[in-house]
Design an enzyme around this catalytic site. Sequence first.
Site: not given
Length: 420
Positions: A22-23, A92, A116, A121, A307, A329, A399
């Site tokens: 996805k990223n 985002r 969020c 962020r 993640d 992070i 998502r």
Amino acid sequence: MEALKISGGQRLKGSISASGSKNASLPILAATLLTGGKSRIYGVPRLRDIRMMLKILTALGAQVQWEDDCITVDSSGIVSCTAPYELVKEMRASICLLGPLLACFGKARISLPGGCVIGDRPVDIHLKGLEKLGVDFKLVEGYIEGETKRLAGASIFLGGNFGSSVLATANLLMAACFASGETIIEFAACEPEIVDLANFLNKMGAKISGAGSHLIRIKGVKKLKPADYRVIPDRIEAGTHLLAGAITAGDVEVRNCVPEHLFALLEKLVEAGAEIKKGKNKVSIKSGGKLKGVDIVTLPYPGFPTDLQAQFMSLMCLAEGTSVITEKIFPERFMHAAELKRLGADITLQEGTAIIRGRERLAGTRVMASDLRASAALVLAGLVADGETVVSRIYHLDRGYQDMEGKLNAVGAKITRINE
Ligand code: UD1
């Protein structure tokens, strides 16, 4: 609203194939704007975030087509430089359209993404970097408006308080392709998704070297041509499935993954006592009994990925002894802890740190997903909790995970999607 109902206690056994990343897909889809032609991107996962990106590209005037795992984007008819609030607020990552829009049209108008659940962020690093290339920004009615007469190469230090920024690096890479002369990005993000974007841009004719290190050089070009490209596998999805194998004392193989991308996770799983086997494009995990509690600190790649922090916490809830998870992070990214506690976990939170004392068992109940990776963590906990766990607000999971319940059910889980 949809929810997942999980009957805990099944030991997972079998093989799961990870989908495309996805990223990696999101900035690569944004980069198709740079050519004014038709590019085909293969391996794209069927996810809500990808659908959002396609909606925004369509709103800008691109023609998109999605067949199986291939998305064709024809960006010859772009008529707008505005990414509207209604679409940006859903995702985002749409901030990564800033670089390509400025590179192509000299202007961009993107709704400022709001806060969020995983924290504030900000986007200051994106703006700082692009300003160095010659962009003027102002904030008008909640929109970031950027304009430039001409992008010019520069040396840019892209670090922030929490290290490098993945999408700011992506924005700079894309904008710098059309900047005159040479751009040097120092403290660039090293994530595999950045390397994938650079590979795609180079395939289109860009001149980028050093991607994957903290120093990237980009020689500006006049034009890029459309290209066909296959995105890398999703390392976070692969890692989540390995953790599903670990938490159920299972025997799971994950195919279509790059073992090197999972190095930090695999090290920690071995330290905890799991048996890991790496193959070509696959990793398998076997975990006979109880794992040991181990400490993790999330860091930019190649460190332990933020993640996978929530999913790893689920594993630690049942490990032997105490483990400490430090989130470097997104220090506020612990929304899942309160829900895991509802399942019986013993977790104490202290400013960016979670202390987890392993329990013998968790007990199923209703829990609520707060964000994408938190949802995955709750599903993992549900796989081992006694009785039934219902994870609601599962749209977060959709998502970022393509058919998570289908893939887990195929290796022995008992998960059904229900309408609440
Ligand atoms: C990307 C990933 C996300 C992952 C994150 C960190 C995508 C689509 N998303 O998000 O899944 O969790 O990397 O690996 O690829 N920061 C600033 N100012 C900025 C930008 C970031 O202070 O202008 C801070 C952030 O608040 C955070 C840190 O820098 O503390 C890293 O964030 P960043 O790498 O930018 O995350 P994203 O690229 O948005």
